[in-house]
Design an enzyme around this catalytic site. Structure first.
Site, PDB file in Angstrom:
ATOM      1  N   GLY A   2       8.702 -13.047 -25.512  1.00  0.00           N
ATOM      2  CA  GLY A   2      10.150 -13.128 -25.385  1.00  0.00           C
ATOM      3  C   GLY A   2      10.618 -12.177 -24.303  1.00  0.00           C
TER       4      GLY A   2
ATOM      5  N   GLN B 260      16.606  -6.884 -19.851  1.00  0.00           N
ATOM      6  CA  GLN B 260      15.287  -6.307 -19.513  1.00  0.00           C
ATOM      7  C   GLN B 260      14.909  -6.530 -18.056  1.00  0.00           C
ATOM      8  OE1 GLN B 260      13.282  -8.169 -23.057  1.00  0.00           O
ATOM      9  NE2 GLN B 260      12.017  -6.340 -22.807  1.00  0.00           N
TER      10      GLN B 260
ATOM     11  N   CYS C  61       7.167  -4.196 -27.117  1.00  0.00           N
ATOM     12  CA  CYS C  61       8.257  -4.624 -26.236  1.00  0.00           C
ATOM     13  C   CYS C  61       7.782  -4.488 -24.796  1.00  0.00           C
ATOM     14  CB  CYS C  61       9.467  -3.725 -26.484  1.00  0.00           C
ATOM     15  SG  CYS C  61      10.878  -4.113 -25.453  1.00  0.00           S
ATOM     16  N   LEU C  62       8.087  -5.477 -23.974  1.00  0.00           N
ATOM     17  CA  LEU C  62       7.676  -5.413 -22.560  1.00  0.00           C
ATOM     18  C   LEU C  62       8.299  -4.209 -21.849  1.00  0.00           C
ATOM     19  CD1 LEU C  62       7.799  -9.168 -21.453  1.00  0.00           C
ATOM     20  CD2 LEU C  62       5.782  -7.794 -21.994  1.00  0.00           C
TER      21      LEU C  62
ATOM     22  N   HIS D 114      14.414  -9.671 -32.274  1.00  0.00           N
ATOM     23  CA  HIS D 114      14.063  -8.640 -31.290  1.00  0.00           C
ATOM     24  C   HIS D 114      14.852  -8.854 -29.992  1.00  0.00           C
ATOM     25  CE1 HIS D 114      10.997  -5.886 -29.310  1.00  0.00           C
ATOM     26  NE2 HIS D 114      11.589  -6.446 -28.276  1.00  0.00           N
ATOM     27  N   GLU D 115      14.866 -10.105 -29.517  1.00  0.00           N
ATOM     28  CA  GLU D 115      15.553 -10.401 -28.249  1.00  0.00           C
ATOM     29  C   GLU D 115      17.067 -10.312 -28.403  1.00  0.00           C
ATOM     30  OE1 GLU D 115      13.744 -10.275 -25.715  1.00  0.00           O
ATOM     31  OE2 GLU D 115      11.878 -10.475 -26.844  1.00  0.00           O
TER      32      GLU D 115
ATOM     33  N   HIS E 241      18.231  -6.841 -27.975  1.00  0.00           N
ATOM     34  CA  HIS E 241      18.305  -6.408 -26.570  1.00  0.00           C
ATOM     35  C   HIS E 241      19.687  -6.697 -25.977  1.00  0.00           C
ATOM     36  CE1 HIS E 241      14.416  -4.901 -25.339  1.00  0.00           C
ATOM     37  NE2 HIS E 241      13.772  -5.936 -25.843  1.00  0.00           N
TER      38      HIS E 241
END
Ligand code: ZN
Length: 166
Positions: free
Chosen positions: A46, A51, A93-94, A135-136, A139
């Site tokens: 995701g 991000q 997380c990226l 999660h997304e 963000h």
């Protein structure tokens, strides 16, 4: 294809609130395509617009109903309609590469969002799909997953990542 780079903790943009998309134009379509490419290149499941430094309420993610891992979902201006249950989820997380920790999420979630054609869609999810949605979605509100930890766990985790990403 736009060249996007993933913002890494503690980049302050990751803690900002994103704004609603009011017009799904060519620029937005291109952005979502590039986000999907960036997510795939980074081996992520995701990725949200903040991000990659763009404060818009958009995220892309894998469609977990496709076992071939070839289908992706684009959610624009998502809202949570309802949720149910509680599960423990090991997350990464990226934007915080290399760090994983257990947190709690809702087990099932029902979201409403616009798709890339501007059509309103309902997304019922459970399992990994539900976790990635949450999660997304976080963000878009400037919330990183350590914020979902208990206070003690969060303090230890923040110490570790603050040291790693100085
Ligand atoms: Zn993330």
């Amino acid at each position: 294809m736009q060249n996007l780079s993933v913002r890494i903790f503690p980049d302050p943009i990751l803690q900002k609130q994103s704004k609603e998309v009011d017009n799904i134009d060519e620029k937005i379509v291109k952005l979502t395509k590039s986000m999907i490419e960036t997510m795939k290149d980074s081996d992520g499941v995701g990725l949200s617009a903040p991000q990659v430094g763009i404060l818009k309420r958009i995220f892309v993610c894998r469609d977990f109903s496709d076992e071939d891992k070839e289908t992706f979902l684009i959610l624009i201006n998502p809202t949570i309609i309802d949720y149910q249950g509680r599960v423990e989820s090991k997350e990464g997380c990226l934007s915080i590469p290399g760090f994983y920790e257990y947190i709690y999420r809702y087990e099932k979630i029902n979201m409403k969002a616009l798709d890339i054609n501007g059509e309103e869609q309902n997304f019922h999810s459970d399992g990994q799909q539900s976790i990635v949605f949450q999660h997304e979605f976080d963000h878009l509100n400037g919330i990183l997953f350590p914020e979902r930890m208990t206070q003690i766990k969060k303090e230890i985790f923040l110490k570790r990542i603050n040291k790693a990403f100085k």
